[in-house]
Design an enzyme around this catalytic site. Structure first.
Site, mmCIF file in Angstrom:
data_model
loop_
_atom_site.group_PDB
_atom_site.id
_atom_site.type_symbol
_atom_site.label_atom_id
_atom_site.label_comp_id
_atom_site.label_asym_id
_atom_site.label_seq_id
_atom_site.Cartn_x
_atom_site.Cartn_y
_atom_site.Cartn_z
ATOM 1 N N GLY A 14 18.930 -43.660 -10.288
ATOM 2 C CA GLY A 14 20.277 -43.637 -10.849
ATOM 3 C C GLY A 14 21.348 -44.344 -10.038
ATOM 4 O O GLY A 14 22.534 -44.048 -10.194
ATOM 5 N N SER A 15 20.961 -45.325 -9.214
ATOM 6 C CA SER A 15 22.013 -45.999 -8.440
ATOM 7 C C SER A 15 22.894 -46.856 -9.347
ATOM 8 O O SER A 15 24.092 -46.999 -9.098
ATOM 9 C CB SER A 15 21.419 -46.825 -7.293
ATOM 10 N N ARG A 66 6.242 -41.169 -30.234
ATOM 11 C CA ARG A 66 7.367 -41.999 -29.798
ATOM 12 C C ARG A 66 8.563 -41.879 -30.752
ATOM 13 O O ARG A 66 9.709 -41.767 -30.327
ATOM 14 C CB ARG A 66 6.920 -43.461 -29.703
ATOM 15 N N ARG A 92 10.728 -46.585 -20.286
ATOM 16 C CA ARG A 92 9.895 -46.601 -21.495
ATOM 17 C C ARG A 92 10.323 -47.757 -22.394
ATOM 18 O O ARG A 92 11.508 -48.054 -22.500
ATOM 19 C CB ARG A 92 10.052 -45.284 -22.268
ATOM 20 N N LEU A 94 11.215 -49.197 -25.844
ATOM 21 C CA LEU A 94 11.808 -48.543 -27.012
ATOM 22 C C LEU A 94 11.248 -49.118 -28.311
ATOM 23 O O LEU A 94 11.005 -50.321 -28.421
ATOM 24 C CB LEU A 94 13.328 -48.704 -26.970
ATOM 25 N N HIS A 110 18.335 -56.077 -15.581
ATOM 26 C CA HIS A 110 17.007 -56.441 -15.084
ATOM 27 C C HIS A 110 17.167 -57.169 -13.746
ATOM 28 O O HIS A 110 18.038 -58.045 -13.621
ATOM 29 C CB HIS A 110 16.300 -57.337 -16.108
ATOM 30 N N GLU A 143 13.320 -56.413 -29.484
ATOM 31 C CA GLU A 143 11.898 -56.049 -29.459
ATOM 32 C C GLU A 143 11.167 -56.714 -28.293
ATOM 33 O O GLU A 143 10.212 -56.161 -27.764
ATOM 34 C CB GLU A 143 11.203 -56.498 -30.753
ATOM 35 N N ASP A 146 12.831 -57.688 -22.096
ATOM 36 C CA ASP A 146 13.663 -58.488 -21.182
ATOM 37 C C ASP A 146 13.974 -59.879 -21.728
ATOM 38 O O ASP A 146 14.181 -60.820 -20.958
ATOM 39 C CB ASP A 146 12.988 -58.606 -19.797
ATOM 40 N N GLU A 175 23.337 -55.834 -8.513
ATOM 41 C CA GLU A 175 23.291 -55.129 -9.800
ATOM 42 C C GLU A 175 24.487 -54.188 -9.936
ATOM 43 O O GLU A 175 25.063 -54.039 -11.020
ATOM 44 C CB GLU A 175 22.000 -54.303 -9.915
HETATM 45 C C1 GRF Z 1 17.073 -51.407 -11.195
HETATM 46 O O1 GRF Z 1 16.551 -52.349 -10.289
HETATM 47 C C2 GRF Z 1 17.171 -51.990 -12.580
HETATM 48 O O2 GRF Z 1 17.467 -53.356 -12.591
HETATM 49 C C3 GRF Z 1 15.777 -51.768 -13.120
HETATM 50 O O3 GRF Z 1 15.413 -50.498 -12.628
HETATM 51 C C4 GRF Z 1 16.100 -50.242 -11.404
HETATM 52 C C5 GRF Z 1 16.809 -48.934 -11.566
HETATM 53 O O4 GRF Z 1 17.392 -48.493 -10.368
HETATM 54 N N1 GRF Z 1 15.776 -51.883 -14.565
HETATM 55 P P1 GRF Z 1 18.406 -47.260 -10.373
HETATM 56 O O5 GRF Z 1 17.668 -46.072 -10.966
HETATM 57 O O6 GRF Z 1 19.599 -47.660 -11.168
HETATM 58 O O7 GRF Z 1 18.735 -47.032 -8.920
#
Ligand code: GRF
Length: 212
Positions: A14-15, A66, A92, A94, A110, A143, A146, A175
């Site tokens: 969750g960063s 699902r 997961r 979707l 991503h 779909e 990425d 990010e």
């Molecule tokens: C991040 O590197 C994000 O780009 C990828 O998963 C990671 C999640 O990290 N999709 P966090 O849980 O937000 O710390």
């Protein structure tokens, strides 16, 4: 302008969620995280949201088809009157019904400069290839994993002496800037989806770092 109501889906640490909460609190993003959902009841991201006073919903996937799992997520999202759903380390894939229900209102972050290195372990694979420019991408979710329309990207110059772990950490720091910035593009109506691309009214690339 009314503030955007944001739901965040996270499976882990969750960063990125933390960076969105901070940006909202500090006035860098005209959006509020109103709901955090996870498929993992013990995800640190849920605890973080709880501490921040944000509503949390855990929907474990075990034993659910699902469609049913995603229908539960969608019901919680609808009940919270959410404008935008942000995936932040949601692990997961979707399904069609969820994508259709939230099309154009579902974004992801991503850790690579897409279309390079889609999928898992993007940073490790970029390191193994010896890339000199790395970064991260926010995009609308479709779909194709990425591969949806790109919203924004941030890049950094790579020191070839960095370990894979160091590269991963540097990208993650980037990010944390890119996601709030990207959501602000949408919250301020500076970006919109049109004809499968995202049109922006202002420069939408973040460039950071310097070559060694
Ligand atoms: C991040 O590197 C994000 O780009 C990828 O998963 C990671 C999640 O990290 N999709 P966090 O849980 O937000 O710390």
């Amino acid at each position: 302008m009314p503030r955007l109501r944001l739901a965040v889906l996270a499976s882990g640490r969750g960063s990125n969620l933390a960076s969105l909460l901070a940006a909202s609190r500090e006035g860098r993003m005209d959006a509020d995280v109103v709901l955090v959902l996870s498929d993992k009841p013990d995800a640190p991201a849920l605890a973080l949201a709880h501490e921040a006073g944000v509503e949390t919903v855990a929907v474990p996937a075990a034993g659910l088809a699902r469609e049913e799992h995603e229908a539960r997520l969608s019901r919680a999202i609808a009940a919270a009157r959410v404008d935008l759903v942000a995936l932040a380390g949601y692990m997961r894939i979707l399904g069609r019904a969820f994508l259709d229900a939230h099309r154009g209102r579902l974004v992801n972050i991503h850790p690579s400069l897409l279309p390079a290195f889609p999928g898992l372990d993007a940073q490790k694979r970029a390191h193994a290839r010896g890339v000199r420019i790395a970064g991260c991408t926010t995009h609308f979710v479709t779909e194709d994993v990425d591969a949806g329309p790109i919203l924004a990207q941030a890049a950094l110059a790579v020191d070839p002496r960095w370990s894979a772990e160091e590269l991963r950490a540097r990208i993650l720091t980037l990010e944390h800037e890119l996601y709030p910035y990207s959501i602000q593009l949408l919250a301020s109506n500076a970006a919109r989806l049109e004809g499968g691309r995202v049109l922006v009214d202002q420069a939408a690339a973040l460039l950071r770092g310097s070559a060694p």
